[in-house]
Design a protein around this motif. Structure first.
Motif, short mmCIF file in Angstrom:
data_model
loop_
_atom_site.label_atom_id
_atom_site.label_comp_id
_atom_site.label_asym_id
_atom_site.label_seq_id
_atom_site.Cartn_x
_atom_site.Cartn_y
_atom_site.Cartn_z
N ASN A 170 -59.26 51.55 -38.32
CA ASN A 170 -59.91 51.33 -37.02
C ASN A 170 -60.05 52.67 -36.31
O ASN A 170 -59.13 53.11 -35.61
CB ASN A 170 -59.09 50.36 -36.17
CG ASN A 170 -59.74 50.09 -34.82
OD1 ASN A 170 -60.84 50.56 -34.54
ND2 ASN A 170 -59.06 49.32 -33.99
N PRO A 171 -61.19 53.35 -36.46
CA PRO A 171 -61.39 54.67 -35.85
C PRO A 171 -61.32 54.66 -34.32
O PRO A 171 -61.12 55.72 -33.72
CB PRO A 171 -62.79 55.07 -36.33
CG PRO A 171 -63.04 54.25 -37.55
CD PRO A 171 -62.34 52.95 -37.30
N ASP A 172 -61.48 53.49 -33.71
CA ASP A 172 -61.46 53.39 -32.25
C ASP A 172 -60.14 52.82 -31.73
O ASP A 172 -60.09 52.27 -30.62
CB ASP A 172 -62.62 52.53 -31.77
CG ASP A 172 -63.96 53.18 -32.04
OD1 ASP A 172 -64.04 54.42 -32.06
OD2 ASP A 172 -64.95 52.44 -32.27
N TYR A 173 -59.10 52.94 -32.51
CA TYR A 173 -57.78 52.45 -32.12
C TYR A 173 -57.17 53.45 -31.14
O TYR A 173 -56.60 54.47 -31.52
CB TYR A 173 -56.93 52.29 -33.38
CG TYR A 173 -55.56 51.70 -33.22
CD1 TYR A 173 -55.04 51.32 -31.98
CD2 TYR A 173 -54.76 51.50 -34.34
CE1 TYR A 173 -53.78 50.79 -31.86
CE2 TYR A 173 -53.49 50.96 -34.24
CZ TYR A 173 -53.00 50.61 -33.00
OH TYR A 173 -51.73 50.08 -32.89
N GLY A 174 -57.30 53.14 -29.86
CA GLY A 174 -56.93 54.09 -28.81
C GLY A 174 -55.49 54.57 -28.86
O GLY A 174 -55.21 55.77 -28.73
#
Length: 232
Positions: A170-174
């Motif tokens: 998940n590249p957008d896993y903050g």
């Protein structure tokens, strides 16, 4: 570069924000591997700890359920309640009871890792997280959690490797981006660290998660101060 104590505490703090979610169950693990698992040994110790009477009554009530999904849900709810009350010993015992009956429960293994981390049992925590990952190889939350345990031990390269795995899923896993950025800073990869944190900041702004926006802004300001000690 020596680990900075301020940033290390930031990584540990991030652990408390690890999300809880139900994950699909997948492939089993061998009984031999389970026997060698630090999480299994820790569970044996937890299950041998005397129970409080209210918890005994709850277990007796659960034993009457014919519907296994209902029983599982009740055990998860009981464990989460104990976890939120900071009764980590009680949560560990309840989750170990759950996994004794449902060893393939991915979320149960993940949450057990969270509990063992709270109990300062890092090897057992990592073992439980790894079990969750064996059940679901796309479990980004568990990879991130393993990274946080490594970061708490200043094992920065190991932590970075785990955060990368989470971000590949998940590249957008903050939260993983925050942790990754802090770990990169600890290994003197400052440009990459800022890029990761700035990406996390933009994601949280888009999601309108103001508390996370503030957290990342504070970290970036802290890094700026550390990099330029003359700035107040």
């Amino acid at each position: 570069m020596k680990p900075n104590s301020q940033l290390q505490s930031g990584c540990v703090k991030a652990f408390s924000c690890v999300s809880l979610s139900i994950i699909t169950l997948v492939s089993p693990i061998s009984a031999q591997a389970q026997e060698q698992s630090p999480a299994k040994f820790a569970c044996q110790a937890a299950l041998n700890t005397p129970e409080q009477k209210p918890q005994q009554k709850q277990v007796q009530k659960l034993a009457q359920f014919a519907d296994t999904s209902q029983e599982r849900s009740q055990l998860i709810q009981e464990a989460n309640n104990l976890y939120n009350q900071r009764n980590f010993q009680g949560a560990a015992k309840t989750l170990c009871q759950l996994l004794k009956k449902y060893p393939q429960d991915t979320f149960g293994n993940f949450q057990l890792g969270n509990v063992f981390a709270r109990l300062n049992q890092p090897e057992a925590a990592i073992s439980a997280y790894r079990e969750a990952i064996r059940r679901n190889s796309k479990y980004a939350l568990a990879y991130n959690a393993v990274g946080v345990v490594y970061a708490s031990q200043s094992r920065w390269e190991d932590a970075i490797a785990e955060y990368k795995k989470a971000l590949e899923i998940n590249p957008d896993y903050g939260d993983a981006l925050i942790n990754y950025g802090q770990a990169l800073w600890q290994t003197n990869q400052k440009d990459q660290a800022r890029a990761s944190l700035e990406k996390a900041l933009n994601i949280f702004k888009t999601q309108k998660r103001n508390e996370k926006v503030y957290q990342v802004e504070q970290i970036l300001q802290q890094l700026k101060t550390l990099d330029n000690p003359g700035i107040s």
